[in-house]
Design an enzyme around this catalytic site. Structure first.
Site, mmCIF file in Angstrom:
data_model
loop_
_atom_site.group_PDB
_atom_site.id
_atom_site.type_symbol
_atom_site.label_atom_id
_atom_site.label_comp_id
_atom_site.label_asym_id
_atom_site.label_seq_id
_atom_site.Cartn_x
_atom_site.Cartn_y
_atom_site.Cartn_z
ATOM 1 N N CYS A 288 0.908 -1.233 0.034
ATOM 2 C CA CYS A 288 -0.097 -0.091 0.141
ATOM 3 C C CYS A 288 1.006 1.161 0.078
ATOM 4 C CB CYS A 288 -1.044 -0.291 1.231
ATOM 5 S SG CYS A 288 -1.519 1.569 1.798
ATOM 6 N N CYS B 63 0.337 3.972 2.559
ATOM 7 C CA CYS B 63 0.580 3.696 3.874
ATOM 8 C C CYS B 63 2.065 3.897 4.069
ATOM 9 C CB CYS B 63 0.418 1.952 4.036
ATOM 10 S SG CYS B 63 -1.236 1.444 4.153
#
Ligand code: ZN
Length: 143
Positions: free
Chosen positions: A68, A71
């Site tokens: 991600c 993230c």
């Protein structure tokens, strides 16, 4: 018995710490790890369940995964926020790729997602990457 319950992120022991000793020097009674280190710790699903259920000191969880991008971008911001929130909340990360059961149990649909637990309850959640000041503000509002 008075004191605040805190799960040790290293060994999983639920410690009870007197409030006047709830500082940076607080140590796990079993393994000696620092309980309030003021830095982000990566935890697993079992430790998360324990801490979410037991901890009196607010627990902030960053649900993330290595694939991600947002993230990964938020990671240094989260680390910064952790230092600013030392003594008020403990910030941890959980890798949802390594622990898919955690996504199920906490109904995580998109990441990054922050959730705060205190006194056995989920107090707040917020999805999407945030810069450090916004993370700090969100935690302070949810406390
Ligand atoms: Zn320990």
């Amino acid at each position: 018995m008075a004191g605040k319950k805190l799960t040790c992120f290293d060994c999983g022991q639920v410690n009870r710490v007197p409030e006047d000793r709830l500082g940076k020097a607080a140590l796990c009674g079993v393994c000696g790890a620092k309980l309030m280190a003021g830095k982000v710790t990566e935890i697993d699903f079992a430790t998360l369940q324990k801490a979410a259920r037991n901890d009196d000191v607010p627990l902030v969880v960053d649900f993330w995964a290595p694939w991600c991008g947002p993230c990964r971008q938020m990671a240094p911001q989260y680390t910064q926020a952790s230092g600013k929130l030392a003594g008020q909340a403990r910030l941890v990360k959980l890798n949802t790729e390594a622990h898919p059961k955690a996504s199920q149990k906490y109904a995580i649909r998109g990441i990054p997602m922050l959730a705060m637990f205190a006194g056995g309850q989920e107090k707040a959640r917020q999805s999407g990457a945030m810069p450090a000041p916004a993370i700090v503000n969100w935690v302070m509002r949810a406390l």
